[in-house]
Design an enzyme around this catalytic site. Structure first.
Site, PDB file in Angstrom:
ATOM      1  N   CYS A 195       1.021  -1.179   0.087  1.00  0.00           N
ATOM      2  CA  CYS A 195      -0.239  -0.029  -0.110  1.00  0.00           C
ATOM      3  C   CYS A 195       0.701   1.358   0.064  1.00  0.00           C
ATOM      4  O   CYS A 195       1.941   1.347   0.758  1.00  0.00           O
ATOM      5  CB  CYS A 195      -0.742  -0.108   1.370  1.00  0.00           C
ATOM      6  SG  CYS A 195      -2.009   1.351   1.329  1.00  0.00           S
ATOM      7  N   ARG A 289      -5.811  -4.111 -16.158  1.00  0.00           N
ATOM      8  CA  ARG A 289      -7.416  -4.404 -16.179  1.00  0.00           C
ATOM      9  C   ARG A 289      -8.120  -3.347 -16.586  1.00  0.00           C
ATOM     10  O   ARG A 289      -9.289  -3.543 -16.494  1.00  0.00           O
ATOM     11  CB  ARG A 289      -7.659  -4.810 -14.753  1.00  0.00           C
ATOM     12  CG  ARG A 289      -6.762  -6.229 -14.507  1.00  0.00           C
ATOM     13  CD  ARG A 289      -7.314  -7.168 -13.297  1.00  0.00           C
ATOM     14  NE  ARG A 289      -6.727  -8.214 -12.951  1.00  0.00           N
ATOM     15  CZ  ARG A 289      -7.044  -9.392 -13.263  1.00  0.00           C
ATOM     16  NH1 ARG A 289      -8.057  -9.688 -13.668  1.00  0.00           N
ATOM     17  NH2 ARG A 289      -6.400 -10.521 -12.995  1.00  0.00           N
TER      18      ARG A 289
HETATM   19  P1  IMP Z   1      -1.203  -7.277   3.253  1.00  0.00           P
HETATM   20  O1  IMP Z   1      -1.731  -8.489   3.976  1.00  0.00           O
HETATM   21  O2  IMP Z   1      -0.560  -6.554   4.359  1.00  0.00           O
HETATM   22  O3  IMP Z   1      -0.585  -7.445   2.052  1.00  0.00           O
HETATM   23  O4  IMP Z   1      -2.412  -6.218   2.998  1.00  0.00           O
HETATM   24  C1  IMP Z   1      -3.624  -6.899   2.173  1.00  0.00           C
HETATM   25  C2  IMP Z   1      -4.578  -5.782   2.131  1.00  0.00           C
HETATM   26  O5  IMP Z   1      -4.139  -4.520   1.628  1.00  0.00           O
HETATM   27  C3  IMP Z   1      -5.746  -6.095   1.349  1.00  0.00           C
HETATM   28  O6  IMP Z   1      -6.687  -6.992   1.861  1.00  0.00           O
HETATM   29  C4  IMP Z   1      -6.568  -4.789   1.004  1.00  0.00           C
HETATM   30  O7  IMP Z   1      -7.232  -4.233   2.328  1.00  0.00           O
HETATM   31  C5  IMP Z   1      -5.137  -3.880   0.983  1.00  0.00           C
HETATM   32  N1  IMP Z   1      -4.764  -3.525  -0.388  1.00  0.00           N
HETATM   33  C6  IMP Z   1      -5.042  -4.132  -1.436  1.00  0.00           C
HETATM   34  N2  IMP Z   1      -4.553  -3.467  -2.616  1.00  0.00           N
HETATM   35  C7  IMP Z   1      -4.297  -2.181  -2.132  1.00  0.00           C
HETATM   36  C8  IMP Z   1      -3.545  -1.191  -2.827  1.00  0.00           C
HETATM   37  O8  IMP Z   1      -3.312  -1.092  -3.984  1.00  0.00           O
HETATM   38  N3  IMP Z   1      -3.323  -0.086  -2.098  1.00  0.00           N
HETATM   39  C9  IMP Z   1      -3.650  -0.112  -0.750  1.00  0.00           C
HETATM   40  N4  IMP Z   1      -4.125  -1.054  -0.026  1.00  0.00           N
HETATM   41  C10 IMP Z   1      -4.283  -2.115  -0.666  1.00  0.00           C
END
Ligand code: IMP
Length: 362
Positions: A195, A289
């Site tokens: 993010c 996409r």
């Molecule tokens: P991770 O498990 O820390 O990789 O976080 C996954 C979460 O990041 C997802 O479930 C979303 O809520 C969030 N997310 C997904 N894609 C994006 C993005 O492009 N930008 C910001 N947050 C994202």
């Protein structure tokens, strides 16, 4: 100018800033602990959900997660027809393999015209299978667009299909969605490992503090919606910390993106097995996409590769092992007891350093 802080004199804490304090335990075996939870009317024996992202959850992941006792939400960054094929594949798996029980079928949709078209078509195309919940998936769920979509879905289904909505970062966002009719709410903005929201916009809140704020709003408002901790889960300990802060389940992207069951192939980079992982608001996703980034907008996600980490059975097993063990340190035998009995302490930078297995450092 509004120059007030979110909560005066309070500091927002991240998972690594805290530990849980060990206490007396009368639990004799960690295998006697119970990890079950309920999210949007779906009973889970494992409080873990895979993210609706195009490098994380399509039908193979949703089926595998369902078999592990968790939940996989099928992402929306594909054509409606493709998403229906994925949802039907999950449905077929339950009916062909009686030993697996009912695997939850949950599509993610967006908001606005496209979201309406998507859910209309999905609802028309699922027979003989039924959808267990609908996830309305947008970056800032504390918004009128989300509210309108919740109203639309509820009108369409007569309120018969529970809604998972998000994301929000604050108690007021949580209350807004719970009062609008969401049964489960994804909590966390800017904490995801891919993010860029915080550095592009300045907005966000450490996920642990968001969970605490939402849980406070839930209890003080007598609200029933479940809390899904979403973004920044790095270790099994973050599952226990999320539960103690108030979450009913966690949502995980990065760690599942590296598994066999995620979409895409294993590649060898610098001699290591890896799989692609990308934010759904990344430039790469927009290009693949949506025909590219719209003029005047920016990417809020990044694209990367993560180490291949085998089957989700091992990954989920490791998280569950951590949670079961956490319960024994708190003398609690289930999620509710763990939340009620465990206490956080804030730790210093030296405490954070001591927390990691430093004996292996060179
Ligand atoms: P991770 O498990 O820390 O990789 O976080 C996954 C979460 O990041 C997802 O479930 C979303 O809520 C969030 N997310 C997904 N894609 C994006 C993005 O492009 N930008 C910001 N947050 C994202």
């Amino acid at each position: 100018m509004n120059n007030t802080f979110f909560k005066k004199d309070s500091i927002s804490l991240a998972f690594d800033d805290v530990l849980l304090v060990p206490s007396y335990s009368d639990i004799k075996s960690r295998m006697s602990t119970n990890l079950s939870t309920s999210i949007a009317g779906i009973s889970l024996s494992v409080p873990i959900i895979s993210s609706p992202m195009d490098t994380v959850t399509e039908s193979s992941m949703a089926i595998a997660m369902g078999k592990e006792g968790g939940l996989g939400i099928i992402h929306r960054f594909m054509s409606i027809e493709e998403q229906i094929l994925n949802l039907r594949a999950v449905g077929r798996e339950c009916s062909s393999d009686n030993s697996c029980g009912k695997i939850p079928i949950v599509p993610a949709i967006g908001v606005g015209e496209e979201g309406r078209r998507r859910i209309n078509q999905i609802l028309l195309s699922m027979s003989p299978y039924s959808i267990d919940a609908i996830a309305i998936d947008i970056a800032n769920g504390h918004s009128i667009l989300m509210r309108d979509m919740i109203d639309f879905v509820n009108q369409k289904t007569g309120g018969s299909i529970p809604i998972i909505a998000g994301n929000v970062a604050t108690g007021s966002g949580f209350s807004y969605l719970a009062e609008a009719g969401a049964s489960a709410i994804r909590v966390g903005i800017g904490g995801g490992s891919i993010c860029k929201t915080r550095i592009m916009t300045g907005f966000g809140m450490p996920t642990l503090s968001s969970i605490m704020d939402c849980y406070e709003a839930k209890i003080s408002g007598g609200l029933e919606a479940s809390i899904i901790a979403d973004g920044g889960i790095k270790y099994p300990a973050d599952l226990a910390k999320s539960v103690v802060a108030g979450a009913d389940a966690i949502m995980v992207g990065r760690i599942f993106a590296g598994t066999e069951e995620s979409p895409g192939e294993v590649v060898i980079l610098d001699g290591e097995k890896k799989k692609a992982y990308r934010g759904m608001a990344s430039k790469e996703v927009q290009e693949d996409r949506r025909g590219g980034l719209k003029p005047g907008t920016c990417a809020e996600g990044v694209s990367t590769h993560v180490p291949f980490n085998g089957s989700i059975t091992e990954v989920v097993g490791n998280f569950c092992g951590g949670l079961r063990s956490a319960m024994t340190y708190a003398g609690s035998s289930n999620i509710v007891e763990l939340r009620e009995s465990a206490k956080f302490i804030r730790i210093s930078d030296s405490g954070i350093s001591e927390s990691h297995a430093f004996g292996t450092r060179k």
